[in-house]
Design an enzyme around this catalytic site. Structure first.
Site, PDB file in Angstrom:
ATOM      1  NE  ARG A  93       6.577   2.932   0.166  1.00 21.74           N
ATOM      2  CZ  ARG A  93       7.206   3.777   0.937  1.00 21.74           C
ATOM      3  NH1 ARG A  93       6.533   4.487   1.798  1.00 21.74           N
ATOM      4  NH2 ARG A  93       8.505   3.898   0.863  1.00 21.74           N
ATOM      5  N   GLY A 126       1.260  -0.473   2.619  1.00 26.30           N
ATOM      6  CA  GLY A 126       0.907   0.326   1.442  1.00 26.30           C
ATOM      7  C   GLY A 126       0.909   1.826   1.687  1.00 26.30           C
ATOM      8  NE  ARG A 176       8.197   7.787  -7.956  1.00 28.29           N
ATOM      9  CZ  ARG A 176       8.775   6.788  -7.286  1.00 28.29           C
ATOM     10  NH1 ARG A 176       9.614   7.028  -6.310  1.00 28.29           N
ATOM     11  NH2 ARG A 176       8.500   5.543  -7.585  1.00 28.29           N
ATOM     12  NE  ARG A 183      10.547   0.529 -10.112  1.00 29.58           N
ATOM     13  CZ  ARG A 183      10.515   1.322  -9.040  1.00 29.58           C
ATOM     14  NH1 ARG A 183      11.489   1.258  -8.164  1.00 29.58           N
ATOM     15  NH2 ARG A 183       9.525   2.149  -8.839  1.00 29.58           N
ATOM     16  CG  ASP A 252      14.474  -2.599  -5.661  1.00 25.15           C
ATOM     17  OD1 ASP A 252      15.596  -3.033  -5.350  1.00 25.15           O
ATOM     18  OD2 ASP A 252      13.715  -2.037  -4.849  1.00 25.15           O
TER      19      ASP A 252
END
Ligand code: AMP
Ligand code: MG
Length: 497
Positions: A93, A126, A176, A183, A252
């Site tokens: 998403r 999503g 963000r 990761r 993750d």
């Protein structure tokens, strides 16, 4: 596509092989609106704040209008979730809009969370909802203000959609900013498919972009592993020193550039409790406060496994070297932790001999059910009598008397050896390392409720401003320093996807 040069995009991740991502466009949303925009961060990224606030800027921030140079992608990754391996997760998403250079010349990812379905959505919709988006905004920006490495929040956007969760909730997108979205799970994605060539490409990419290491130096992948271990030891020791519980340390959600990522059910401790768990789905306490250093080592071990083929052609030799490096974690973590916790006790160069003093203070807080933040914050007022009442907690405060009447108190005073000469320095160390405010759960919930359902944003803005000034002297009468009363206490937090 708007022909605009408001943002100078780079797309270094897109130059990696096509197996690393899927090209995807953010979904169209019915009615996007700006809920929060972070001016300081916008300035730091050299973006045009006044443009971002306008319609065209909001269209850009929400992915509704792609501007020149933006080539959005969803990143592939895998991961261990609560210990079980899932070979394919990926940005279900979220979308990487592109990368921009900040004012210091560092390349940062601009990432949208809640921007619609991607080929990695699996059964998800999503979407993100406004509550968790604002929660991440508040907490990540606070982490930054107390110098804990973290992804940042540039904007919270409402989408005008109702999103189906346990009930209908307002949809939102978080913009963000991160150093990287690589990761442990990104490496695991390729390792699970035995794609060794891709692992090398990924390792070389992250080394070149994020680490001060030369790819041509000897034993480069061993050095890389060591750097990753150091940065995670640094990060987790800082979490522990702030009473922060991430809550969902799946592989993750472990970002390899050492920043806190994925604020789901995270929360700060009120009363100190080693075994504290907030997340409603963490039944076994896998991600409890005290387990965080063990879990990060577990995640780092999963990471090390993925780069074994790069360390040495001989697998046994490679395992041996990786183990040697992983074995260093415990002592690196401990010395970081002692140093940071030492500062919080007013000790400038804490060392191993101070470990007991630190642990005894934690035990005192645990046994006496003392508030973690306020206990540390009280310490400066406990060594300087005149300050009490004037600026700090009232003399009769429970925390103050519990600490003062403990055996620990005299040991601590002895260790500090306060005298006229060093008093100022000790006070300064205490005050710059012990915030008077944290985003307490009950306050976060209240300001979010006011902002989302009561249409009152003032309390949210006031709280954000206060959190941005974490070391300001506040009394225990200040509502932001007050621990929750028993009926205000939030005992569980939710992933909120
Ligand atoms: P998280 O628990 O947020 O770290 O997410 C774990 C995985 O689930 C990631 O691959 C996310 O992209 C995916 N995910 C979480 N929520 C959604 C959603 N609403 N729609 C699609 N994918 C999601
Ligand atoms: Mg995640």
């Amino acid at each position: 596509m708007e022909n605009h040069s408001k943002v100078n995009f780079e797309n270094s991740y897109n130059s990696l092989p096509e197996t690393f991502f899927k090209r995807v466009k953010p979904e169209k949303m019915p009615d996007v609106g700006l809920f929060l925009l972070n001016q300081k961060l916008s300035d730091g990224l050299d973006l045009d704040y006044s443009w971002l606030k306008k319609k065209a800027g909001i269209q850009f921030l929400s992915g509704q209008n792609l501007i020149k140079g933006s080539e959005p992608i969803a990143l592939a990754y895998a991961g261990h979730q609560f210990g079980s391996f899932v070979p394919q997760l990926g940005d279900g998403r979220a979308i990487l809009l592109g990368e921009v250079k900040d004012k210091n010349g560092y390349l940062k990812d601009i990432h949208l969370k809640g921007s619609g379905k991607t080929p990695f959505s699996r059964s998800g919709d999503g979407r993100a909802t406004l509550g968790p988006v604002l929660r991440e905004y508040i907490i990540s920006e606070y982490m930054n203000s107390i110098n804990i490495p973290t992804t940042r929040s540039l904007a919270a956007i409402t989408t005008g959609e109702k999103v189906v969760r346990e009930r209908l909730l307002p949809g939102a997108i978080l913009v963000r900013i991160a150093n990287s979205h690589i990761r442990v799970g990104t490496f695991q994605y390729f390792a699970a498919r035995q794609m060794t060539k891709e692992i090398k490409i990924l390792a070389d990419y992250i080394i070149e972009r994020h680490f001060e290491l030369s790819l041509s130096s000897k034993n480069i992948y061993e050095k890389f592993l060591m750097e990753i271990i150091k940065s995670q030891a640094n990060l987790i020791s800082k979490w522990m020193s702030a009473g922060f519980i991430h809550g969902v340390m799946n592989t993750d959600n472990t970002c390899l550039t050492g920043e806190t990522i994925d604020y789901g059910p995270c929360a700060f401790l009120d009363n100190f409790d080693y075994n504290k768990v907030f997340s409603s789905i963490d039944y076994q306490g896998r991600y409890s406060y005290k387990n965080q250093p063990n879990i990060i080592l577990w995640n780092l071990t999963r990471f090390a496994e993925t780069i074994l083929p790069l360390i040495d052609n001989n697998l046994n030799k490679s395992i041996k070297k990786a183990e040697e490096i992983l074995n260093e974690f415990a002592s690196i973590y401990e010395s970081n932790w002692i140093s940071i916790m030492g500062y919080k006790l007013g000790i400038d160069e804490a060392n191993k001999t101070d470990k007991n003093l630190i642990e005894e203070f934690l035990t005192l807080m645990q046994n006496q059910q003392l508030d973690f933040t306020n206990s540390f914050y009280s310490l400066s007022f406990l060594i300087e009598k005149d300050q009490i009442e004037k600026e700090g907690p009232p003399k009769s405060h429970r925390i103050y008397s519990k600490i003062k009447s403990s055996d620990w108190y005299s040991k601590w005073k002895k260790r500090l050896n306060v005298n006229k000469k060093n008093l100022k320095k000790i006070l300064k160390t205490l005050l710059i390392n012990n915030p008077s405010i944290i985003p307490r759960n009950h306050i976060v919930e209240k300001v979010l409720n006011d902002a989302i359902y009561e249409n009152k944003k003032d309390s949210l803005n006031d709280f954000l401003n206060a959190l941005n000034d974490p070391y300001k002297l506040r009394t225990f009468d200040d509502p932001y320093t007050k621990p929750p009363s028993p009926n205000e206490e939030v005992t569980q937090t939710f992933c909120g996807t």
